[in-house]
Scaffold this motif. Structure first.
Motif, PDB file in Angstrom:
ATOM      1  N   ALA A   4       0.841  -1.192   0.000  1.00  0.00           N
ATOM      2  CA  ALA A   4       0.000   0.000   0.000  1.00  0.00           C
ATOM      3  C   ALA A   4       0.879   1.245   0.000  1.00  0.00           C
ATOM      4  O   ALA A   4       1.862   1.312   0.747  1.00  0.00           O
ATOM      5  N   THR A   5       0.555   2.208  -0.847  1.00  0.00           N
ATOM      6  CA  THR A   5       1.239   3.497  -0.860  1.00  0.00           C
ATOM      7  C   THR A   5       0.194   4.602  -0.754  1.00  0.00           C
ATOM      8  O   THR A   5      -0.958   4.427  -1.171  1.00  0.00           O
ATOM      9  N   TRP A   6       0.585   5.742  -0.195  1.00  0.00           N
ATOM     10  CA  TRP A   6      -0.362   6.824   0.001  1.00  0.00           C
ATOM     11  C   TRP A   6       0.348   8.173   0.012  1.00  0.00           C
ATOM     12  O   TRP A   6       1.581   8.240   0.081  1.00  0.00           O
ATOM     13  N   SER A   7      -0.442   9.232  -0.057  1.00  0.00           N
ATOM     14  CA  SER A   7       0.068  10.595   0.042  1.00  0.00           C
ATOM     15  C   SER A   7      -0.571  11.261   1.255  1.00  0.00           C
ATOM     16  O   SER A   7      -1.438  10.681   1.915  1.00  0.00           O
ATOM     17  N   VAL A   8      -0.162  12.485   1.555  1.00  0.00           N
ATOM     18  CA  VAL A   8      -0.697  13.202   2.712  1.00  0.00           C
ATOM     19  C   VAL A   8      -1.995  13.889   2.320  1.00  0.00           C
ATOM     20  O   VAL A   8      -2.008  14.856   1.549  1.00  0.00           O
ATOM     21  N   THR A   9      -3.088  13.365   2.824  1.00  0.00           N
ATOM     22  CA  THR A   9      -4.404  13.998   2.649  1.00  0.00           C
ATOM     23  C   THR A   9      -5.136  13.907   3.977  1.00  0.00           C
ATOM     24  O   THR A   9      -4.783  13.105   4.849  1.00  0.00           O
ATOM     25  N   GLY A  10      -6.171  14.704   4.135  1.00  0.00           N
ATOM     26  CA  GLY A  10      -6.972  14.639   5.347  1.00  0.00           C
ATOM     27  C   GLY A  10      -6.384  15.359   6.527  1.00  0.00           C
ATOM     28  O   GLY A  10      -6.850  15.188   7.663  1.00  0.00           O
ATOM     29  N   VAL A  11      -5.341  16.160   6.307  1.00  0.00           N
ATOM     30  CA  VAL A  11      -4.719  16.944   7.378  1.00  0.00           C
ATOM     31  C   VAL A  11      -4.692  18.396   6.923  1.00  0.00           C
ATOM     32  O   VAL A  11      -4.141  18.715   5.860  1.00  0.00           O
ATOM     33  N   GLY A  12      -5.295  19.274   7.709  1.00  0.00           N
ATOM     34  CA  GLY A  12      -5.411  20.660   7.314  1.00  0.00           C
ATOM     35  C   GLY A  12      -4.344  21.553   7.905  1.00  0.00           C
ATOM     36  O   GLY A  12      -3.470  21.119   8.663  1.00  0.00           O
ATOM     37  N   GLU A  13      -4.423  22.845   7.585  1.00  0.00           N
ATOM     38  CA  GLU A  13      -3.487  23.832   8.099  1.00  0.00           C
ATOM     39  C   GLU A  13      -3.618  23.939   9.616  1.00  0.00           C
ATOM     40  O   GLU A  13      -4.727  23.932  10.161  1.00  0.00           O
ATOM     41  N   GLY A  14      -2.494  24.021  10.292  1.00  0.00           N
ATOM     42  CA  GLY A  14      -2.498  24.092  11.747  1.00  0.00           C
ATOM     43  C   GLY A  14      -2.548  22.740  12.422  1.00  0.00           C
ATOM     44  O   GLY A  14      -2.579  22.658  13.661  1.00  0.00           O
ATOM     45  N   ASP A  54      -4.489 -14.221   2.276  1.00  0.00           N
ATOM     46  CA  ASP A  54      -5.016 -15.098   1.235  1.00  0.00           C
ATOM     47  C   ASP A  54      -5.128 -14.326  -0.084  1.00  0.00           C
ATOM     48  O   ASP A  54      -5.198 -13.088  -0.088  1.00  0.00           O
ATOM     49  N   VAL A  55      -5.167 -15.066  -1.182  1.00  0.00           N
ATOM     50  CA  VAL A  55      -5.334 -14.419  -2.484  1.00  0.00           C
ATOM     51  C   VAL A  55      -6.826 -14.184  -2.699  1.00  0.00           C
ATOM     52  O   VAL A  55      -7.548 -15.003  -3.277  1.00  0.00           O
ATOM     53  N   ARG A  56      -7.311 -13.051  -2.192  1.00  0.00           N
ATOM     54  CA  ARG A  56      -8.701 -12.650  -2.281  1.00  0.00           C
ATOM     55  C   ARG A  56      -8.755 -11.141  -2.078  1.00  0.00           C
ATOM     56  O   ARG A  56      -7.787 -10.549  -1.581  1.00  0.00           O
ATOM     57  N   PRO A  57      -9.829 -10.456  -2.436  1.00  0.00           N
ATOM     58  CA  PRO A  57      -9.865  -9.000  -2.272  1.00  0.00           C
ATOM     59  C   PRO A  57      -9.855  -8.583  -0.792  1.00  0.00           C
ATOM     60  O   PRO A  57     -10.516  -9.193   0.046  1.00  0.00           O
ATOM     61  N   TYR A  58      -9.101  -7.515  -0.520  1.00  0.00           N
ATOM     62  CA  TYR A  58      -9.037  -6.920   0.814  1.00  0.00           C
ATOM     63  C   TYR A  58      -9.277  -5.417   0.706  1.00  0.00           C
ATOM     64  O   TYR A  58      -8.883  -4.781  -0.282  1.00  0.00           O
ATOM     65  N   GLU A  59      -9.892  -4.866   1.726  1.00  0.00           N
ATOM     66  CA  GLU A  59     -10.031  -3.425   1.851  1.00  0.00           C
ATOM     67  C   GLU A  59      -8.945  -2.921   2.786  1.00  0.00           C
ATOM     68  O   GLU A  59      -8.763  -3.463   3.883  1.00  0.00           O
ATOM     69  N   ILE A  60      -8.200  -1.926   2.338  1.00  0.00           N
ATOM     70  CA  ILE A  60      -7.103  -1.356   3.099  1.00  0.00           C
ATOM     71  C   ILE A  60      -7.457   0.079   3.479  1.00  0.00           C
ATOM     72  O   ILE A  60      -7.952   0.842   2.631  1.00  0.00           O
ATOM     73  N   SER A  61      -7.211   0.450   4.711  1.00  0.00           N
ATOM     74  CA  SER A  61      -7.487   1.814   5.177  1.00  0.00           C
ATOM     75  C   SER A  61      -6.240   2.390   5.824  1.00  0.00           C
ATOM     76  O   SER A  61      -5.597   1.723   6.657  1.00  0.00           O
ATOM     77  N   VAL A  62      -5.881   3.607   5.416  1.00  0.00           N
ATOM     78  CA  VAL A  62      -4.755   4.331   6.019  1.00  0.00           C
ATOM     79  C   VAL A  62      -5.297   5.670   6.527  1.00  0.00           C
ATOM     80  O   VAL A  62      -5.778   6.495   5.749  1.00  0.00           O
ATOM     81  N   LEU A  63      -5.210   5.869   7.821  1.00  0.00           N
ATOM     82  CA  LEU A  63      -5.828   7.029   8.465  1.00  0.00           C
ATOM     83  C   LEU A  63      -4.766   7.903   9.109  1.00  0.00           C
ATOM     84  O   LEU A  63      -3.938   7.402   9.887  1.00  0.00           O
ATOM     85  N   PRO A  64      -4.732   9.190   8.781  1.00  0.00           N
ATOM     86  CA  PRO A  64      -3.717  10.071   9.374  1.00  0.00           C
ATOM     87  C   PRO A  64      -4.047  10.424  10.820  1.00  0.00           C
ATOM     88  O   PRO A  64      -5.210  10.661  11.176  1.00  0.00           O
ATOM     89  N   ARG A  65      -3.030  10.453  11.646  1.00  0.00           N
ATOM     90  CA  ARG A  65      -3.154  10.924  13.028  1.00  0.00           C
ATOM     91  C   ARG A  65      -2.403  12.239  13.120  1.00  0.00           C
ATOM     92  O   ARG A  65      -1.270  12.367  12.638  1.00  0.00           O
ATOM     93  N   TYR A  66      -3.040  13.237  13.748  1.00  0.00           N
ATOM     94  CA  TYR A  66      -2.415  14.548  13.817  1.00  0.00           C
ATOM     95  C   TYR A  66      -2.664  15.174  15.188  1.00  0.00           C
ATOM     96  O   TYR A  66      -3.493  14.696  15.981  1.00  0.00           O
ATOM     97  N   GLU A  67      -1.909  16.204  15.437  1.00  0.00           N
ATOM     98  CA  GLU A  67      -2.033  16.936  16.710  1.00  0.00           C
ATOM     99  C   GLU A  67      -2.463  18.360  16.407  1.00  0.00           C
ATOM    100  O   GLU A  67      -1.891  19.029  15.545  1.00  0.00           O
ATOM    101  N   GLU A  68      -3.490  18.832  17.137  1.00  0.00           N
ATOM    102  CA  GLU A  68      -4.003  20.174  16.955  1.00  0.00           C
ATOM    103  C   GLU A  68      -4.311  20.774  18.322  1.00  0.00           C
ATOM    104  O   GLU A  68      -5.093  20.193  19.090  1.00  0.00           O
ATOM    105  N   SER A  69      -3.655  21.895  18.622  1.00  0.00           N
ATOM    106  CA  SER A  69      -3.853  22.572  19.916  1.00  0.00           C
ATOM    107  C   SER A  69      -3.607  21.634  21.076  1.00  0.00           C
ATOM    108  O   SER A  69      -4.333  21.634  22.088  1.00  0.00           O
TER     109      SER A  69
END
Length: 468
Positions: A4-14, A54-69
């Motif tokens: 699985a590869t991903w980019s930085v999304t779902g994280v806003g300014e600050g 196993d060789v079957r379809p899988y759903e992969i989820s990558v969720l960003p963790r961030y710190e705010e205030s």
């Protein structure tokens, strides 16, 4: 295996990104429970590999963790559905297999004092291939055969064209009688003594014939040399090993069909067809352009496809003269070897399957009873009776998702991924480049830890072997 590869999304300014939470589940109806992977990856990570699925379809989820205030929060997850590639056990081509250049007894560079029973366990563990230098008669020159090494250890008997005035010569120019004399005085007795096969030096086709006495005319030497190689193969049989050492620049363009007559190409190719090993002398030390580096890989690929393995010689730099160049060449040589290491195919009937290629080195082994010199090895904690760490590596199997082979980027960066490491080499003449962001915590051969997201820089003719 699923990558699985991903980019930085779902994280806003600050919001300060602090890590990534990953989870997966099989695609089912009704939906299956998630499996969460612990611990979270660091903020710099952009890739992960999941195995044993196993060789079957899988759903992969990558969720960003961030710190705010001052509060830790979760962002918007990226999800995808994919089917893993089947995990194949495969050959352990990431395991470095060392070929020891033992040298003539009494010479400074020889392995004298290793040829003792007390060293047999260490050699058995570290050295699957010994290039030995018997003297005539071979039956009484068996110092490496007498210390109890297992039958699986390759011990090749080295022969060249020296001492022809007293040992069966002259051998120039070759003819049927002189071929027979060479076999009588060099080859006969070596196999019965217990050696694995014959290591034949100075098989030169166009440049500086064997002892500089031969005619440089195209015939008869060209085909006579092939006939000698065939006669040696016939003498030792299919189940014993034959190494031929020809200069790379004397053969590679003929093998690849880039130069020469059809006769020249045919003769050289047929010579290699008789060999279990082709030897690359001076290894990367005399490859000074991107073109010659690329031709090395093409030549090795041809050999593999026609049943011949490669053995890499030590590099030419001396630690006592230029320790920096010495370390650089060893790293580049090791990386190059791991990039192309493969099992030869299309083996002739009765030939041995050797599992891959071999690499040699010098000044990187412990002195008997001593340590590897850390100033030479670059290893963080050299221990008694240990190699340089580079010769003890096992990076596992090539990553199936990339076909298990190396790839070359347009920048001149060569890359190959293994189950437990990544190998990079930057070809000669290329501009400096930074490698792609590392997918996980990794470690150099010298012991330096590199965090996920790190991008080490390579200069031309440099290699980088990473573990992890």
């Amino acid at each position: 295996m699923l990558r699985a590869t991903w980019s930085v999304t779902g994280v806003g300014e600050g919001q300060r990104l602090i890590g990534w939470q990953r989870k997966w589940r099989p695609v089912t109806e009704p939906e299956s429970a998630w499996t969460t992977v612990k611990p979270d990856l660091p903020a710099s990570a952009r890739e992960d590999i999941v195995t044993q699925l196993d060789v079957r379809p899988y759903e992969i989820s990558v969720l960003p963790r961030y710190e705010e205030s001052g509060t830790k929060k979760s962002g918007v997850a990226q999800t995808a559905v994919a089917t893993p590639l089947k995990d194949e056990p495969g050959l352990d081509l990431g395991k470095v297999r060392f070929r020891a250049e033992t040298g003539l007894s009494g010479k400074v560079a020889s392995w004298d004092k290793y040829d003792l029973v007390e060293w047999e366990p260490w050699i058995e563990k570290h050295v699957p291939y010994l290039k030995a230098y018997p003297t005539r008669p071979a039956a009484s020159s068996t110092r490496w055969l007498d210390i109890g090494l297992p039958p699986s250890t390759i011990v090749q008997g080295y022969w060249d064209w020296d001492k022809e005035d007293v040992e069966g010569g002259p051998f120039a120019p070759l003819n049927a009688e002189r071929r027979s004399s060479f076999i009588t005085h060099r080859v006969e007795g070596t196999i019965p003594a217990g050696y694995s096969g014959i290591w034949l030096d100075d098989i030169n086709w166009h440049t500086f014939y064997r002892n500089n006495k031969q005619s440089t005319a195209f015939e008869p030497e060209f085909k006579e040399q092939l006939e000698l190689i065939r006669a040696i193969r016939a003498k030792i049989g299919a189940g014993k090993l034959l190494t031929i050492n020809s200069q790379f620049f004397d053969v590679e363009e003929y093998v690849l069909g880039l130069t020469g007559t059809e006769t020249e190409r045919k003769v050289i190719r047929e010579a290699y067809a008789e060999a279990d090993f082709a030897s690359k002398e001076f290894v990367i030390s005399n490859l000074t352009s991107a073109a010659t580096y690329k031709q090395l890989f093409e030549w090795v690929s041809y050999l593999h496809e026609h049943g011949t393995q490669l053995e890499m010689h030590p590099t030419t730099a001396e630690a006592s003269v230029n320790p920096g160049l010495f370390r650089k060449e060893h790293q580049f040589n090791l990386a190059t070897y791991l990039l192309f290491n493969a099992q030869a195919t299309a083996l002739k009937s009765g030939r041995l399957s050797l599992g891959g290629d071999f690499i040699g080195g010098k000044e990187m082994t412990p002195s008997p009873g001593g340590n590897t010199d850390p100033s030479i090895a670059g290893s963080p904690e050299p221990k008694a009776r240990r190699f340089w760490r580079g010769y003890e590596l096992d990076l596992g199997t090539p990553v199936a998702g990339e076909g298990g082979k190396y790839k070359r980027e347009s920048s001149g960066l060569w890359v190959r991924s293994f189950s437990s490491g990544i190998v990079y080499a930057l070809e000669p003449g290329a501009a400096a480049v930074k490698v792609p962001a590392l997918p996980r915590m990794m470690e150099t051969v010298g012991g330096t830890k590199l965090a996920p997201g790190s991008r080490p820089e390579l200069k031309a003719s440099e290699g980088l072997v990473l573990v992890g």
